[in-house]
Design a protein around this motif. Structure first.
Motif, PDB file in Angstrom:
ATOM      1  N   TRP A  53      16.847   5.083 -10.227  1.00  0.00           N
ATOM      2  CA  TRP A  53      17.510   5.453  -9.059  1.00  0.00           C
ATOM      3  C   TRP A  53      18.802   6.034  -9.351  1.00  0.00           C
ATOM      4  O   TRP A  53      19.521   6.871  -8.762  1.00  0.00           O
ATOM      5  CB  TRP A  53      17.555   4.405  -7.840  1.00  0.00           C
ATOM      6  N   THR A  54      19.400   5.497 -10.628  1.00  0.00           N
ATOM      7  CA  THR A  54      20.726   6.035 -10.787  1.00  0.00           C
ATOM      8  C   THR A  54      20.803   7.428 -11.495  1.00  0.00           C
ATOM      9  O   THR A  54      21.953   7.921 -11.447  1.00  0.00           O
ATOM     10  CB  THR A  54      21.212   5.070 -12.084  1.00  0.00           C
ATOM     11  N   GLU A  55      19.797   8.074 -11.674  1.00  0.00           N
ATOM     12  CA  GLU A  55      19.654   9.553 -11.689  1.00  0.00           C
ATOM     13  C   GLU A  55      19.628  10.085 -10.601  1.00  0.00           C
ATOM     14  O   GLU A  55      19.607  11.668 -10.773  1.00  0.00           O
ATOM     15  CB  GLU A  55      18.432   9.691 -12.927  1.00  0.00           C
ATOM     16  N   ILE A  56      19.328   9.612  -9.452  1.00  0.00           N
ATOM     17  CA  ILE A  56      19.256  10.289  -8.206  1.00  0.00           C
ATOM     18  C   ILE A  56      20.582  10.113  -7.322  1.00  0.00           C
ATOM     19  O   ILE A  56      20.996  11.133  -6.801  1.00  0.00           O
ATOM     20  CB  ILE A  56      18.114   9.978  -7.634  1.00  0.00           C
ATOM     21  N   VAL A  57      20.984   8.915  -7.429  1.00  0.00           N
ATOM     22  CA  VAL A  57      22.295   8.703  -6.448  1.00  0.00           C
ATOM     23  C   VAL A  57      23.430   8.181  -7.123  1.00  0.00           C
ATOM     24  O   VAL A  57      23.171   7.185  -8.155  1.00  0.00           O
ATOM     25  CB  VAL A  57      21.807   7.687  -5.355  1.00  0.00           C
ATOM     26  N   LYS A  58      24.414   8.356  -6.919  1.00  0.00           N
ATOM     27  CA  LYS A  58      25.826   7.889  -7.698  1.00  0.00           C
ATOM     28  C   LYS A  58      25.923   6.387  -7.148  1.00  0.00           C
ATOM     29  O   LYS A  58      25.823   6.110  -6.044  1.00  0.00           O
ATOM     30  CB  LYS A  58      26.959   8.709  -7.226  1.00  0.00           C
ATOM     31  N   ALA A  59      26.287   5.599  -8.133  1.00  0.00           N
ATOM     32  CA  ALA A  59      26.404   4.232  -7.694  1.00  0.00           C
ATOM     33  C   ALA A  59      28.155   4.157  -7.180  1.00  0.00           C
ATOM     34  O   ALA A  59      28.904   4.918  -7.542  1.00  0.00           O
ATOM     35  CB  ALA A  59      26.491   3.415  -8.989  1.00  0.00           C
ATOM     36  N   PRO A  60      28.120   3.073  -6.288  1.00  0.00           N
ATOM     37  CA  PRO A  60      27.062   2.098  -5.821  1.00  0.00           C
ATOM     38  C   PRO A  60      26.286   2.854  -4.945  1.00  0.00           C
ATOM     39  O   PRO A  60      26.592   3.759  -3.913  1.00  0.00           O
ATOM     40  CB  PRO A  60      28.001   1.030  -4.986  1.00  0.00           C
TER      41      PRO A  60
END
Length: 280
Positions: A53-60
């Motif tokens: 998911w970290t490749e799709i949405v910026k954390a947090p």
């Protein structure tokens, strides 16, 4: 949108971990029990789909997911909570997306919060949970058994996510450096502002304990990035949440986090055991 975020936070931070702790029969097995692990599994499968998911949405993620992504995450989390989705298979799929080898069933079985049985030393259990002369002890001299237990794999996965969050943040270089070092301190151990500043001075540039403390104030990734594991040089509680010492606003919370990990204090409110200094 705020209602969705609140519901998502409740599901992965409270509801699913509580079901895992109780070993609820909605799932045949609970290979994970920590909130960040549930977040990884749900987000990889509901948001990342074919990649982490970290490749799709910026954390947090909770701040940057779209309405549709939040709803998808909530739906999958609810399906896990009711047994409509299989946690073990989704966990393996998440690990596969991240390039992790499938673990043997014997190594994926979750450790109970407490146990009267003697722990066996295996490669899947971190060394800091094994009895040692430097392990924190309770007031009766017995080994302090941490309530929060993580396998090596779980800890590595957790820290990998946090290190990426730190690297992608817009914090100053020095703040990133201090927060990155925090990720090296394992659960059940503590360090000090001075120990951290000594390492930075020796390996990078001259600094001091006060500068380290200031850099960690208002840690945006707490408690996942564990600033609660940093204490004062004299073994007292130090700062947390922007306040200082035993009278600080969040002192009880810091004590709770440390106690759950196995760190103990004496009757004079001084920590037991030596500080972690093995920074790299």
């Amino acid at each position: 949108m705020d209602d969705l975020r609140e519901h998502w936070n409740y599901l992965y931070k409270v509801h699913l971990p509580s079901l895992a702790k109780a070993r609820d029969l909605v799932q045949k097995q609970w290979p994970v029990h920590l909130d960040h692990c549930f977040a990884r599994i749900v987000l990889d499968n509901a948001v990342g789909v074919d990649r982490p998911w970290t490749e799709i949405v910026k954390a947090p993620a909770v701040k940057h997911m779209s309405d549709a992504q939040l709803r998808a995450a909530i739906q999958l989390a609810e399906e896990l909570a009711t047994g409509q989705a299989d946690l073990a298979s989704l966990n393996e799929r998440s690990l596969s997306l991240r390039g992790k080898n499938k673990r043997k069933a014997a190594n994926t079985a979750e450790l109970p919060a407490t146990s009267n049985k003697k722990q066996q030393t295996t490669s899947s259990i971190s060394a800091y949970f094994m009895p040692s002369p430097s392990s924190p002890r309770d007031d009766k001299g017995k080994e302090a058994i941490p309530l929060v237990q993580e396998t090596d794999t779980e800890h590595e996965e957790k820290m990998a996510v946090e290190l990426e969050r730190i690297a992608r943040s817009d914090l100053t270089t020095f703040r990133k450096q201090t927060l990155t070092l925090l990720c090296q301190i394992p659960p059940g151990r503590y360090s000090t502002y001075q120990a951290m500043s000594d390492h930075i001075t020796k390996t990078s540039h001259k600094t001091c304990a006060r500068a380290v403390g200031n850099a960690m104030r208002n840690n945006p990734f707490a408690p996942e990035v564990p600033c609660h594991r940093i204490l004062a040089a004299d073994g007292s509680l130090g700062g947390f949440g922007g306040s200082w010492g035993e009278e600080g606003k969040f002192a009880n919370k810091k004590h709770e986090l440390l106690h759950a990990e196995g760190v103990r204090f004496d009757s004079n409110s001084r920590v037991k055991g030596p500080p972690f200094r093995e920074f790299t």
